[in-house]
Design a protein around this motif. Structure first.
Motif, PDB file in Angstrom:
ATOM      1  N   UNK A 297      -0.808   7.496  -3.405  1.00  0.00           N
ATOM      2  CA  UNK A 297      -1.979   8.419  -4.510  1.00  0.00           C
ATOM      3  C   UNK A 297      -2.341   6.916  -5.752  1.00  0.00           C
ATOM      4  N   UNK A 298      -1.637   6.022  -5.519  1.00  0.00           N
ATOM      5  CA  UNK A 298      -2.129   4.647  -6.390  1.00  0.00           C
ATOM      6  C   UNK A 298      -2.436   4.211  -6.197  1.00  0.00           C
ATOM      7  N   UNK A 299      -2.528   3.821  -4.415  1.00  0.00           N
ATOM      8  CA  UNK A 299      -2.606   1.897  -4.837  1.00  0.00           C
ATOM      9  C   UNK A 299      -4.311   1.522  -3.633  1.00  0.00           C
ATOM     10  N   UNK A 321      -3.327 -10.302 -12.560  1.00  0.00           N
ATOM     11  CA  UNK A 321      -2.924 -11.053 -11.806  1.00  0.00           C
ATOM     12  C   UNK A 321      -1.441 -12.745 -12.578  1.00  0.00           C
ATOM     13  N   UNK A 322      -2.514 -13.149 -13.117  1.00  0.00           N
ATOM     14  CA  UNK A 322      -1.726 -14.145 -14.298  1.00  0.00           C
ATOM     15  C   UNK A 322      -0.677 -13.529 -14.449  1.00  0.00           C
ATOM     16  N   UNK A 365       7.279  -8.556  -8.648  1.00  0.00           N
ATOM     17  CA  UNK A 365       6.062  -8.021  -8.012  1.00  0.00           C
ATOM     18  C   UNK A 365       6.061  -6.707  -9.074  1.00  0.00           C
ATOM     19  N   UNK A 366       4.679  -6.053  -9.640  1.00  0.00           N
ATOM     20  CA  UNK A 366       4.889  -5.292  -9.838  1.00  0.00           C
ATOM     21  C   UNK A 366       4.008  -4.105 -10.021  1.00  0.00           C
ATOM     22  N   UNK A 367       4.905  -2.952  -9.246  1.00  0.00           N
ATOM     23  CA  UNK A 367       3.702  -1.565  -8.806  1.00  0.00           C
ATOM     24  C   UNK A 367       4.153  -0.459  -8.659  1.00  0.00           C
ATOM     25  N   UNK A 391      -6.187  -5.562  -8.772  1.00  0.00           N
ATOM     26  CA  UNK A 391      -5.299  -6.845  -9.646  1.00  0.00           C
ATOM     27  C   UNK A 391      -3.536  -6.847  -9.151  1.00  0.00           C
ATOM     28  N   UNK A 392      -2.877  -5.380  -9.044  1.00  0.00           N
ATOM     29  CA  UNK A 392      -1.832  -5.502  -9.264  1.00  0.00           C
ATOM     30  C   UNK A 392      -1.229  -5.693  -7.936  1.00  0.00           C
ATOM     31  N   UNK A 393      -2.151  -4.928  -6.817  1.00  0.00           N
ATOM     32  CA  UNK A 393      -1.647  -5.210  -5.348  1.00  0.00           C
ATOM     33  C   UNK A 393      -2.095  -6.822  -4.847  1.00  0.00           C
ATOM     34  N   UNK A 394      -3.095  -7.472  -5.645  1.00  0.00           N
ATOM     35  CA  UNK A 394      -3.333  -8.823  -5.432  1.00  0.00           C
ATOM     36  C   UNK A 394      -2.266 -10.023  -5.614  1.00  0.00           C
ATOM     37  N   UNK A 395      -1.978  -9.658  -7.665  1.00  0.00           N
ATOM     38  CA  UNK A 395      -0.342  -9.781  -7.981  1.00  0.00           C
ATOM     39  C   UNK A 395       0.769  -9.710  -7.516  1.00  0.00           C
ATOM     40  N   UNK A 396       1.283  -8.715  -6.511  1.00  0.00           N
ATOM     41  CA  UNK A 396       2.332  -8.627  -6.390  1.00  0.00           C
ATOM     42  C   UNK A 396       2.595  -9.366  -5.037  1.00  0.00           C
ATOM     43  N   UNK A 397       1.514  -8.986  -3.887  1.00  0.00           N
ATOM     44  CA  UNK A 397       1.360  -9.666  -3.159  1.00  0.00           C
ATOM     45  C   UNK A 397       1.757 -10.972  -2.706  1.00  0.00           C
TER      46      UNK A 397
END
Length: 448
Positions: A297-299, A321-322, A365-367, A391-397
């Motif tokens: 539901x969140x992603x 992301x930074x 990796x913060x999801x 941003x969370x998806x891009x930074x974690x990936x």
């Protein structure tokens, strides 16, 4: 040798970080990480399905599913929540209940019990949370975005996601680093839940909070007396969640407090610690259902028709992301490095600074908790929430890819250490390496 543990180092011995612990501790860590690895795979699956659905021709049905309110009659109890809100507020309470159990165990019988062993993961966790917040605020100030409410988004580490990455690349991290990563994540979760309770509570009502605490107290009294019938404890847990939610404090706090009440030490005649037993029962529910459903539901960030170049330049996206990629890595690595310099400690002989750098990248990796804090900071469904998710998806990936590159380069060494840590030539059920004297059990300058 008691508990198959190597003798403690005498005074004056060389102090080393990330040393192998006892066999019972290693076995416990392995069991936890195995369950979290499976959960991490399901988490990734849920996120991928959400992304695919949210960017498909049927995206409206995905949004409608998340907004569906299954119990409109719960308005008086503030329970007229959508499915997405039930996943964030309700299912994640199960996740944080397991976190509370793990925290209690760590403080009573784990690494956090011994200040000399606890100082490394605790300071690393603090550095890995303070620096991302500072990076976020700095980038936001420089870019003029003004979205300071999201300062805590890049602070959290998703241990399930991180372990899923390790499983994908086939990494065999030494026990010392695996235990460090797990303890780091547990401390990380504790600080995150404190941040949520203190800084992301908008409307506060004291009577429901007192009712929640009283209910949690009754729950704790029963488990301390080993009255553990599910038909008694489960309603108390649900009632404490409802009252905590009504108080305005995020309901997941109830999960952590419930976990804290469960005893860790055994009584005469007990073969298993109650906290470990409940964690064993509830961890599959948390890792296999609660967290993946929340991720689903969140992603689901919709990117169709979005100017990706413009999205990357958004202040919130840059800041989050930074914070994850740079702040997490430098915070964990830097805190540990400075601690070793000030204490004149050394790394375990089988671990080098590049290994710690790879683990620090992995912690970027913060999801799960990052997405939760993003929703609390900016509300669900808005434009800023969409930026946070991207941003969370891009930074974690990005953190996952960089960590994979570093750790894969070291994997041949990890495989050799893993084989050594599992060799049991006398077939007594305990790997031989846990029964050898510690080579550092000598004063500096003495002969081998």
């Amino acid at each position: 040798m008691t508990d198959h543990q190597r003798p403690a180092s005498p005074p004056g011995a060389v102090r080393r970080f990330f040393q192998r612990g006892s066999w019972p501790e290693a076995r416990f860590v392995a069991d936890v990480l195995r369950a979290e690895t499976v959960g991490g795979g399901l988490l990734l699956l849920g996120a991928v399905i959400a992304l695919g659905w949210a960017n498909s021709p049927w995206a409206d049905s995905y949004l409608a599913l998340g907004r569906y309110v299954p119990w409109a009659a719960g308005e008086d109890l503030h329970l007229d929540l959508s499915l997405a809100e039930w996943a964030a507020d309700g299912l994640l309470a199960i996740f944080f209940f397991v976190v509370g159990l793990e925290l209690k165990r760590e403080f009573v019988v784990g690494d956090l019990r011994d200040p000399r062993r606890a100082v490394v993961p605790v300071l690393a966790a603090l550095g890995g949370m303070a620096l991302p917040a500072l990076v976020y605020v700095s980038v936001t100030a420089i870019s003029g975005g003004g979205a300071y409410a999201g300062w805590a988004i890049p602070m959290a580490t998703d241990i399930a996601f991180a372990l899923a990455v390790l499983a994908v690349i086939g990494s065999h991290l030494p026990h010392g680093l695996r235990a460090f990563l797990l303890t780091l994540a547990v401390v990380d979760d504790l600080i995150a839940i404190l941040v949520i309770a203190l800084f992301y509570t908008d409307q506060f009502s004291l009577p429901p909070l007192l009712g929640a605490l009283a209910t949690i107290g009754v729950f704790g009294l029963l488990v301390q007396r080993r009255l553990t019938r599910w038909w008694v404890l489960l309603p108390l847990g649900v009632l404490s969640w409802v009252l905590m939610h009504a108080s305005g404090v995020h309901a997941t706090v109830a999960g952590v407090l419930l976990g804290f009440t469960v005893p860790v030490l055994t009584r005469p005649g007990e073969r298993r610690r109650l906290a470990e037993h409940l964690a064993h029962r509830w961890r599959p529910v948390s890792a296999g259902f609660a967290v993946p459903v929340f991720a689903f539901f969140a992603a689901g960030v919709a990117l169709r028709g979005t100017d990706l170049g413009g999205l990357i330049r958004e202040p919130i996206v840059l800041a989050v992301a930074a914070g994850l990629i740079v702040g997490k890595t430098l915070g964990i690595f830097g805190a540990t490095y400075l601690l070793s310099r000030f204490t004149r400690a050394e790394l375990d002989e089988n671990i080098g600074w590049p290994d710690l750098f790879g683990v620090a990248l992995l912690a970027g990796i913060g999801f799960t908790v990052s997405l939760l804090i993003g929703e609390l900071a900016f509300g669900a469904g808005g434009e800023q929430d969409r930026f946070v998710k991207a941003a969370v998806l891009a930074g974690s990936l990005t953190s996952a890819v960089l960590a994979s590159l570093v750790l894969t380069l070291r994997n041949a060494k990890y495989r050799r250490l893993s084989e050594e840590e599992s060799r049991d030539e006398d077939a007594d059920g305990v790997p031989d390496v846990y029964q050898r004297p510690d080579p550092d059990d000598r004063r500096p300058g003495t002969a081998n």
